[in-house]
Structures are given as C-alpha cells and as structure tokens.
Design a protein around this motif. Structure first.
Motif, mmCIF file in Angstrom:
data_model
loop_
_atom_site.group_PDB
_atom_site.id
_atom_site.type_symbol
_atom_site.label_atom_id
_atom_site.label_comp_id
_atom_site.label_asym_id
_atom_site.label_seq_id
_atom_site.Cartn_x
_atom_site.Cartn_y
_atom_site.Cartn_z
ATOM 1 N N LYS A 32 0.835 -1.209 0.000
ATOM 2 C CA LYS A 32 0.000 0.000 0.000
ATOM 3 C C LYS A 32 0.865 1.252 0.000
ATOM 4 N N PHE A 33 1.923 1.256 0.785
ATOM 5 C CA PHE A 33 2.822 2.412 0.817
ATOM 6 C C PHE A 33 3.462 2.629 -0.551
ATOM 7 N N PHE A 34 3.894 1.539 -1.176
ATOM 8 C CA PHE A 34 4.488 1.652 -2.506
ATOM 9 C C PHE A 34 3.462 2.161 -3.519
ATOM 10 N N GLU A 35 2.232 1.669 -3.426
ATOM 11 C CA GLU A 35 1.166 2.110 -4.335
ATOM 12 C C GLU A 35 0.894 3.600 -4.176
ATOM 13 N N ARG A 36 0.835 4.077 -2.950
ATOM 14 C CA ARG A 36 0.602 5.509 -2.708
ATOM 15 C C ARG A 36 1.702 6.341 -3.343
ATOM 16 N N ALA A 37 2.938 5.906 -3.210
ATOM 17 C CA ALA A 37 4.052 6.649 -3.802
ATOM 18 C C ALA A 37 3.957 6.656 -5.327
ATOM 19 N N ARG A 38 3.580 5.524 -5.930
ATOM 20 C CA ARG A 38 3.437 5.493 -7.395
ATOM 21 C C ARG A 38 2.303 6.411 -7.851
ATOM 22 N N THR A 39 1.209 6.444 -7.090
ATOM 23 C CA THR A 39 0.090 7.320 -7.427
ATOM 24 C C THR A 39 0.506 8.783 -7.346
ATOM 25 N N GLU A 40 1.253 9.148 -6.324
ATOM 26 C CA GLU A 40 1.711 10.536 -6.189
ATOM 27 C C GLU A 40 2.771 10.875 -7.229
ATOM 28 N N TRP A 41 3.598 9.897 -7.603
ATOM 29 C CA TRP A 41 4.557 10.085 -8.696
ATOM 30 C C TRP A 41 3.797 10.419 -9.978
ATOM 31 N N LEU A 42 2.733 9.670 -10.242
ATOM 32 C CA LEU A 42 1.897 9.911 -11.418
ATOM 33 C C LEU A 42 1.323 11.328 -11.377
ATOM 34 N N ARG A 43 0.817 11.744 -10.218
ATOM 35 C CA ARG A 43 0.294 13.109 -10.069
ATOM 36 C C ARG A 43 1.377 14.144 -10.331
ATOM 37 N N SER A 44 2.602 13.867 -9.885
ATOM 38 C CA SER A 44 3.702 14.815 -10.089
ATOM 39 C C SER A 44 4.011 15.007 -11.573
ATOM 40 N N LEU A 45 3.628 14.013 -12.380
ATOM 41 C CA LEU A 45 3.799 14.112 -13.831
ATOM 42 C C LEU A 45 2.633 14.838 -14.498
ATOM 43 N N GLY A 46 1.602 15.152 -13.715
ATOM 44 C CA GLY A 46 0.445 15.856 -14.246
ATOM 45 C C GLY A 46 -0.706 14.946 -14.632
ATOM 46 N N TYR A 47 -0.699 13.721 -14.137
ATOM 47 C CA TYR A 47 -1.740 12.748 -14.464
ATOM 48 C C TYR A 47 -2.368 12.219 -13.184
ATOM 49 N N SER A 48 -3.580 11.723 -13.304
ATOM 50 C CA SER A 48 -4.200 10.974 -12.213
ATOM 51 C C SER A 48 -4.716 9.672 -12.804
ATOM 52 N N GLN A 49 -4.939 8.706 -11.940
ATOM 53 C CA GLN A 49 -5.490 7.427 -12.410
ATOM 54 C C GLN A 49 -6.827 7.667 -13.112
ATOM 55 N N GLU A 50 -7.668 8.515 -12.526
ATOM 56 C CA GLU A 50 -8.998 8.782 -13.090
ATOM 57 C C GLU A 50 -8.929 9.505 -14.423
ATOM 58 N N SER A 51 -8.051 10.500 -14.542
ATOM 59 C CA SER A 51 -7.971 11.218 -15.822
ATOM 60 C C SER A 51 -7.468 10.303 -16.932
ATOM 61 N N LEU A 52 -6.517 9.458 -16.621
ATOM 62 C CA LEU A 52 -6.041 8.508 -17.633
ATOM 63 C C LEU A 52 -7.153 7.547 -18.045
ATOM 64 N N ARG A 53 -7.906 7.080 -17.053
ATOM 65 C CA ARG A 53 -8.967 6.111 -17.342
ATOM 66 C C ARG A 53 -10.102 6.747 -18.151
ATOM 67 N N HIS A 54 -10.513 7.948 -17.780
ATOM 68 C CA HIS A 54 -11.664 8.571 -18.443
ATOM 69 C C HIS A 54 -11.302 9.328 -19.717
#
Length: 153
Positions: A32-54
């Motif tokens: 879970k900690f690793f997943e949170r860091a990957r999600t925030e890394w993605l946000r730092s690139l200007g993306y979110s899981q939801e924006s990529l999906r939709h």
C-alpha cells in the motif's frame, strides 16, 4: 528504454491501522505504501489514475512485484517512499521502489521492483502507453538522472 535516476519521493506515516499485534507494519501494508508513492509520482507528472482512465481510456495494472523486507517499520514512524523508473517499454514500466525511515538515519526498510502494464480501460487488454505520458516520463526521469537534487518530495 532503460532509465536511471534518483527518482521521486513521498512522505508517509505509520498509523495504528498499519500495524500488527507486535506493533510493526504488517507486511502487506508495504505494498500500500508503494502504491501511494506510485500514485503521487503519477500526479507529479500531471496525471491521475482517473484522468487517464476517463480521458485516455488507459489504466495501469501491476503485473509483477518483488519485495525484499530489510527492517521493520513501527507505529508513528515517519517514512519516505521512493519511485524510480528503470525500464520504459511500449506498454509497460518497471520501477524500483524503496521505503526508508524519514529521519537522519534513513534506514532502508523495504525495497521492491514493480512492473506496471498499460491496459485498455474497458477490455483490460495490454495497450501502448499514451505518447504524451511516455514523453513526460522520459523527460522527467532523464532530468532527474542529470540533477539528483531535483527529486520531488
């Protein structure tokens, strides 16, 4: 493509819910900690899981994880989780991640190698990484490898 960089870091704290009866972080919670860091890394690139999906109709799924546990994290510990892209392929990324104590010691608690695959959001079949995303990862990771102090925190 191989990429070497100092990567991205994200602070975390260990809460009571993260620990087992012995007061240390339960092993599955490191994922879970690793997943949170990957999600925030993605946000730092200007993306979110939801924006990529939709917007791009792409999702990421973990296809492989290998974790080495080095030392226990404990209740109230301040942690730093890192993400560094080591391999960028047509439809996948391989990342190395570390979890360290967030104090001066910075002791290594766990490290992982994670392979993430780009999939079509509707069918979950592998698909190419979006070009804009791929280019952004290359730009950011290459800049980080040239200037290690530029890591996000």
């Amino acid at each position: 493509m191989s990429i070497s960089s100092s990567g991205f870091s994200w602070p975390l704290r260990v809460y009571y819910e993260d620990t087992d009866v012995s007061g240390v972080v339960y092993h599955a919670n490191y994922l879970k900690f690793f997943e949170r860091a990957r999600t925030e890394w993605l946000r730092s690139l200007g993306y979110s899981q939801e924006s990529l999906r939709h917007e791009v109709e792409v999702a990421f799924t973990v296809s492989r994880v290998e974790v080495a546990f080095r030392s226990p994290a404990r209740l109230d510990d301040q942690l730093i989780a890192t993400v560094a892209v080591t391999e960028l392929k047509r439809a996948s990324l391989v990342m190395t991640q570390q979890l360290r104590l967030g104090d001066i010691d910075g002791r290594l608690l766990a490290e992982a190698e994670v392979k993430v695959v780009s999939v079509d959001a509707a069918s979950f079949k592998p698909c190419a990484l979006p070009d804009g995303f791929r280019n952004r990862v290359q730009t950011v990771e290459n800049a980080a490898s040239r200037n290690p102090s530029s890591s996000a925190a």
